[in-house]
Design an enzyme around this catalytic site. Structure first.
Site, PDB file in Angstrom:
ATOM      1  N   THR A  43       8.956  -2.647  14.202  1.00  0.00           N
ATOM      2  CA  THR A  43       8.233  -1.596  13.794  1.00  0.00           C
ATOM      3  C   THR A  43       6.985  -1.350  14.761  1.00  0.00           C
ATOM      4  O   THR A  43       6.665  -2.563  15.663  1.00  0.00           O
ATOM      5  CB  THR A  43       7.261  -1.820  12.412  1.00  0.00           C
ATOM      6  OG1 THR A  43       6.609  -3.213  12.674  1.00  0.00           O
ATOM      7  CG2 THR A  43       8.274  -2.049  11.391  1.00  0.00           C
ATOM      8  N   TYR A  90      -3.534   1.261   8.609  1.00  0.00           N
ATOM      9  CA  TYR A  90      -2.109   0.929   9.356  1.00  0.00           C
ATOM     10  C   TYR A  90      -1.050   1.488   8.622  1.00  0.00           C
ATOM     11  O   TYR A  90      -1.107   1.608   7.356  1.00  0.00           O
ATOM     12  CB  TYR A  90      -2.175  -0.712   9.496  1.00  0.00           C
ATOM     13  CG  TYR A  90      -0.757  -1.058  10.031  1.00  0.00           C
ATOM     14  CD1 TYR A  90      -0.429  -1.292  11.094  1.00  0.00           C
ATOM     15  CD2 TYR A  90       0.048  -1.391   8.750  1.00  0.00           C
ATOM     16  CE1 TYR A  90       0.916  -1.967  11.604  1.00  0.00           C
ATOM     17  CE2 TYR A  90       1.753  -1.912   9.371  1.00  0.00           C
ATOM     18  CZ  TYR A  90       1.773  -2.136  10.586  1.00  0.00           C
ATOM     19  OH  TYR A  90       2.926  -2.593  10.795  1.00  0.00           O
ATOM     20  N   HIS A 114       9.216 -12.324   4.887  1.00  0.00           N
ATOM     21  CA  HIS A 114       8.962 -11.011   5.907  1.00  0.00           C
ATOM     22  C   HIS A 114       9.354 -11.413   7.436  1.00  0.00           C
ATOM     23  O   HIS A 114       9.315 -10.359   8.094  1.00  0.00           O
ATOM     24  CB  HIS A 114       7.397 -10.570   5.626  1.00  0.00           C
ATOM     25  CG  HIS A 114       7.481  -9.168   6.164  1.00  0.00           C
ATOM     26  ND1 HIS A 114       8.541  -8.212   6.411  1.00  0.00           N
ATOM     27  CD2 HIS A 114       6.474  -8.519   6.585  1.00  0.00           C
ATOM     28  CE1 HIS A 114       8.137  -7.120   6.663  1.00  0.00           C
ATOM     29  NE2 HIS A 114       6.937  -7.437   7.024  1.00  0.00           N
TER      30      HIS A 114
END
Length: 806
Positions: A494, A481, A350
């Site tokens: 993001t 979140y 990621h």
């Protein structure tokens, strides 16, 4: 650097190298993929005042009044003292950067020490291939490989159309890091390494490694789907010739699940004989491969079993040896996983890519498999790609160049240190898997069509479902979140949406009261509107989380720079008291290593003995810790090509929630460290049914006319709702006071109720509780609690920022 050769190496500390691949030079002529890069604006730096206001707004619902008063005081102090200086330093730092947060973001990921499995890597579970002939392991795997290679080719030739949202082009900078990229652990943190010329793939089967070339130097595909099927069949036959218990003892892939420092030490052992050694060459082949294809010897059936297999594999012990699929992985790269029954998914590293980027790849690959089947029926069926590779079957093999299409097995030299490391790594991995549980909800009652027709944003609607379910189980709201994509900006990643607000808090309290349906729906509508407004702000780069984190990183850098000045001024003498080495704190990033920090005075050669570093009080306040400890980590990512999407929890007492909102269904994958995950999923399902019923009741009251039969049906429905609900009153029987000084009367015969004969509504057999009485109870408890002095309530700066959410 040529713009195509991106991120060959991305060390955590080398910001300059990261920024060297910024944009296209004015005189270049990029292909369609990167055509808009030079037109993208930089991510804006919000004003300090706006960020602090939003920070306080996000904290208010999850803090007590005393805690919030203390946080307001330290924020006011920050605005008057350290804040303006840090803001100016951040602006100066960002002046020549593509993004003010980018390097801090990469540092936080690349300095992360814990295993990436279950902590960082998300997964996608693909829908089954609708063509029956491909629903077995080998044919499904070969089909996915061919379509993935077509995507690689389009990307390398810059023929891949750029992403757009409502006509606005998005940054495509992440795409080159999907393939032939590996996360390499070192003693100074991890680095991201990309080989832009890679031509081979690695196949894992029974925990054994194989490889073969699939592209030529022009990135054209050199193998037909039939050729790949033959190679995969050969690999499976060879892998099965070794008993699985024996194969497990050389399952080197399990080492990629280790703690990153430990894995770095093991790689040093693997490569200590030099670059030409067998183990070094095997590592190079794996690291540079386009991707890893994992052929699992398992056939999970349920969505939960499949999701868990794609996330971390299975742990199965036979004769004291791990034979589960968890050893058939290499978590430092993109992995395409195919089970024996043909079910397939993706697990991806990621650090360099977000879910939206990999979703584009996965959905294009899935669509291409369908279109290729269509072209076998009708040769005029469309294609996703602007151009395609020449048919390998019609090419002269000599035109392929220096390639090897025959699969080769990687033989590792299993020296004693490696065998011992592998044994302990497998033990720790099995422990880690057993510490987590996974459940899925495939809700088919309705989806985004129904939600939109009811006047709600689908994402906000589902986010409020998480809030209501959590509040219904635990009687409180906790930090939540959700990522907002900022790829409309150059090198955007993001921003954090903080779902909990005054509006959402009011809604969940109202929902758990015996209040009329219309009041509950109105509260839901206001909460959804607030969430949508927050989401729009975050997508514009005007959130507060990344800005505050960048200010924190700027402060850390200033301490390190001061420490270096002190060390240099010592001219080789012993470090003065109060220097860099004297104070050690954990990094504020969840993914950061512990690092030493100080701002010892540099006035003269003898600074005061053991002068502690100056720490802005906002970073030691309890609110900072609470704001960065995520209990509900959520992410909305998916489309019809995916059956499920998810990841592990980001805190020990939290939930990881990945969800996909389809036209007529909602799929939610929930993970936790055994925190009643199934019960949470069941509560969500009951909530969705309950809200649908509330919407029917609320809308019925707005209808101008009803037929006699419909009127009788509605009366009967309301009567049943009344009988289902037992009213809960305060002891006095008078109206109960909820926070903010508003009074609400609990009513006999609340218009609640759920479908399908559920007698308990969202909370099952427990029914609803009176939120007002519950809040009063909490207030009384708070008044009797000992008042903690302000200095005791502040947390150590060693707390870690949860920047690893997806």
């Amino acid at each position: 650097m040529d713009c195509k050769l991106r991120d060959q190496t991305l060390p955590a500390s080398e910001g300059a190298k990261r920024d060297a691949v910024a944009t296209y030079p004015p005189d270049s002529k990029p292909g369609v993929t990167f055509a808009h890069q030079n037109d993208l604006k930089k991510l804006p730096i919000p004003t300090l005042q706006d960020t602090c206001r939003k920070y306080l707004d996000a904290l208010r619902p999850i803090q007590s009044k005393r805690e919030h008063a203390e946080t307001r005081a330290v924020v006011r102090e920050f605005l008057q003292t350290d804040g303006p200086e840090l803001q100016e330093r951040l602006k100066a730092y960002a002046a020549d950067k593509n993004s003010y947060i980018e390097q801090f973001w990469y540092d936080s990921y690349l300095n992360y020490d814990n295993p990436v499995v279950l902590n960082l890597n998300p997964f996608f579970l693909l829908e089954d291939d609708p063509t029956p002939a491909r629903n077995n392991q080998v044919t499904r795997a070969a089909s996915l490989v061919v379509s993935t290679l077509a995507f690689v080719r389009a990307l390398r030739r810059e023929e891949l159309p750029p992403d757009k949202v409502r006509g606005t082009p998005l940054c495509m900078e992440q795409y080159p890091r999907i393939f032939s990229t590996a996360r390499i652990p070192t003693e100074n943190g991890c680095v991201m390494q990309t080989d832009p010329g890679a031509k081979h793939i690695v196949v894992l089967c029974h925990s054994q490694f194989y490889w073969f070339d699939v592209l030529d130097d022009n990135s054209d595909i050199i193998m037909t789907e039939k050729d790949i099927v033959e190679n995969l069949e050969s690999i499976i036959n060879d892998a099965e010739s070794t008993p699985i218990q024996e194969a497990a003892k050389s399952a080197v892939g399990v080492l990629s699940t280790e703690n990153r420092r430990t894995w770095a030490d093991i790689r040093d052992v693997l490569t200590r004989d030099g670059e030409g050694s067998n183990n070094s060459e095997s590592l190079r082949i794996v690291d540079t491969a386009l991707f890893v294809l994992c052929l699992d010897d398992a056939s999970p059936s349920t969505a939960a079993e499949l999701s868990m297999n794609m996330l971390c594999g299975t742990s199965v012990i036979e004769k004291g040896v791990q034979v589960g699929t968890c050893t058939n992985r290499w978590y430092d790269k993109l992995q395409i996983i195919v089970c024996r029954n043909g079910c397939a998914g993706v697990n991806f590293e990621h650090t360099g890519v977000d879910g939206h980027t990999v979703l584009r790849m996965a959905s294009d690959v899935y669509a291409d498999t369908l279109l290729r089947f269509c072209r076998t029926i009708n040769g005029n069926a469309p294609s996703l790609w602007a151009s395609t590779s020449p048919d390998p079957a019609k090419r002269d093999p000599a035109s392929f160049g220096d390639v090897c299409t025959t699969p080769h097995r990687l033989e590792w030299d299993m020296i004693p240190e490696l065998r011992m490391a592998l044994r302990f790594a497998e033990t720790r991995l099995a422990d880690l898997i057993n510490q987590n549980e996974f459940e899925t909800l495939e809700f088919n009652g309705y989806g985004q069509n129904f939600i939109k027709n009811s006047g709600f944003s689908p994402d906000a609607f589902v986010q409020m479902a998480f809030q209501a379910a959590y509040y219904g189980l635990y009687g409180r709201v906790d930090n939540t979140y959700e990522p907002a994509m900022t790829k409309a900006f150059l090198h955007g990643r993001t921003e954090a949406i903080r779902t909990v607000s005054d509006a959402s808090h009011y809604f969940v309290r109202k929902f758990c009261q015996n209040a009329p349906a219309e009041e509950k729906i109105n509260a839901l509508r206001k909460a959804c509107e607030h969430h949508s407004a927050t989401t729009r702000d975050c997508a514009k780069g005007m959130g507060h989380d990344r800005h505050l984190y960048a200010l924190f990183c700027i402060w850390q850098r200033s301490l390190e720079e001061d420490s270096l000045l002190i060390a240099n001024s010592s001219s080789g003498e012993d470090s003065p008291a109060g220097s860099f080495e004297d104070y050690e704190f954990d990094s504020a990033s969840e993914m950061g290593r512990s690092r030493s920090i100080s701002n010892a005075s540099i006035s003269g050669n003898q600074p005061p003995a053991r002068t502690p570093p100056h720490i802005p009080s906002i970073f030691t306040d309890g609110g900072w810790d609470k704001a960065n400890t995520t209990i509900l980590s959520t992410s909305n990512c998916g489309n019809p090509s995916l059956r499920a999407f998810g990841f592990g929890p980001t805190s020990g007492d939290g939930f990881g929630i990945g969800y996909i909102i389809k036209d007529n269904s909602i799929c939610i994958a929930v993970s936790s460290k055994h925190r009643q995950t199934k019960r949470f999923v069941d509560t969500l399902q009951n909530y969705f049914l309950e809200v649908r019923n509330l919407l029917k009741i609320a809308n019925a009251g707005k209808e101008k006319k009803l037929s006699g039969a419909r009127e009788a049906e509605r009366s009967s429905e309301l009567s049943r709702s009344v009988r289902r609900r037992q009213v809960v009153r305060s002891q006095s029987g008078r109206p109960v006071t909820i926070s903010e000084g508003k009074e609400y009367q609990t009513q006999e015969g609340s218009e609640g109720g759920s479908d399908d004969g559920d007698e308990g509504g969202m909370l099952g057999g427990y029914g609803y509780f009176d939120a007002g009485s519950f809040m009063n109870l909490l207030k009384k408890r708070e008044k009797t609690t000992r008042v903690v002095p302000q200095e005791e309530s502040r947390s150590s700066i060693g707390r870690k920022i949860k920047l690893a959410e997806y």
